[in-house]
Design an enzyme around this catalytic site. Structure first.
Site, PDB file in Angstrom:
ATOM      1  N   ASP A   1      -1.578  -0.460   6.040  1.00 16.40           N
ATOM      2  CA  ASP A   1      -1.779   0.121   7.375  1.00 16.40           C
ATOM      3  C   ASP A   1      -3.237   0.172   7.801  1.00 16.40           C
ATOM      4  OD1 ASP A   1      -2.587   3.483   7.174  1.00 16.40           O
ATOM      5  OD2 ASP A   1      -2.258   2.276   5.384  1.00 16.40           O
TER       6      ASP A   1
ATOM      7  N   ASP B   1      -0.264   5.156   0.882  1.00 18.68           N
ATOM      8  CA  ASP B   1      -0.575   6.125   1.935  1.00 18.68           C
ATOM      9  C   ASP B   1      -0.597   5.448   3.300  1.00 18.68           C
ATOM     10  OD1 ASP B   1      -1.639   7.037  -0.633  1.00 18.68           O
ATOM     11  OD2 ASP B   1      -2.440   8.729   0.485  1.00 18.68           O
TER      12      ASP B   1
ATOM     13  N   ASP C   1       0.866  -1.169   0.000  1.00 16.07           N
ATOM     14  CA  ASP C   1       0.000   0.000   0.000  1.00 16.07           C
ATOM     15  C   ASP C   1       0.913   1.233   0.000  1.00 16.07           C
ATOM     16  OD1 ASP C   1      -2.375   1.628   0.501  1.00 16.07           O
ATOM     17  OD2 ASP C   1      -1.625   1.777   2.556  1.00 16.07           O
TER      18      ASP C   1
END
Length: 218
Positions: free
Chosen positions: A167, A11, A9
């Protein structure tokens, strides 16, 4: 050579993009006379792509008749300003360098607009990733597995030969939908309690710990 592919991922995982996202959201909200959003509100809103980010930021949500115009305004501003305050998290650049040296094939899959993903990855990471992709028309965004399937294929690997790193709860579900193992990182936009409640089984607290956690999963 690394025995697995690593699909990241962006961001909250590789880059701290929150300030630039907040600035772009608030620019678009101001342009349409809407109240501003705080950094913590933006932190909660991100993860499911630009469209849902704007819907969550608008007082009227998806029922606001102007939300598509606000989204277009956000996209235009963000493409021009996505590099203003964004930077890799501390320890990420040496981690990626070490993983590349050790032969791990790597890719990036994000729900942010594809144009911004390509700009940011080019500027911050050069050619370290074999492929990078964001939200593209005609392909479902995460947690649908389509984009990570494409990334695995571009690495010459099956999904079960890859680990997805993110996250958020969206990343946990993405990995599950793609039949990939998942490492949930704790330096991003969600805390451990929330991630565990969302099904995270393997967590990594700092970039310095990542290689150890990875080796335990291989």
């Amino acid at each position: 050579m690394g025995s697995v592919g690593i699909i990241w991922d962006l961001d909250g995982t590789l880059l701290d993009t929150l300030q630039d996202l907040m600035d772009a959201v608030n620019y678009a909200l101001r342009a349409f006379g809407c109240p501003q959003r705080s950094l913590e509100e933006i932190r909660r809103f991100v993860g499911n792509g630009a469209g849902l980010l704007i819907q969550r930021a608008l007082p009227g949500g998806a029922d606001d008749p102007a939300w598509e115009d606000v989204l277009a305004c956000f996209r235009q501003y963000y493409d021009a300003h996505c590099r203003d305050k964004t930077a890799p998290y501390e320890g990420i650049l040496p981690l990626l360098s070490d993983l590349r040296r050790d032969g791990y094939p790597m890719a990036v899959v994000s729900n942010k607009p594809d144009s911004a993903v390509k700009i940011l990855c080019r500027d911050h990471f050069g050619d370290i990733f074999s492929t990078v992709t964001g939200e593209v028309e005609g392909c479902p965004r995460k947690p649908a597995p389509d984009l990570v399937f494409r990334a695995a294929d571009s690495l010459g690997l099956l999904p079960e030969q890859c680990i997805y790193v993110g996250d958020s709860e969206v990343d946990v579900q993405t990995a599950r939908n793609a039949n990939m193992r998942c490492i949930s990182v704790l330096w991003g936009f969600r805390d451990e309690e929330f991630l565990r409640a969302s099904g995270a089984e393997c967590v990594c607290r700092t970039p310095d710990e990542f290689t150890t956690v990875l080796k335990e999963m291989e």
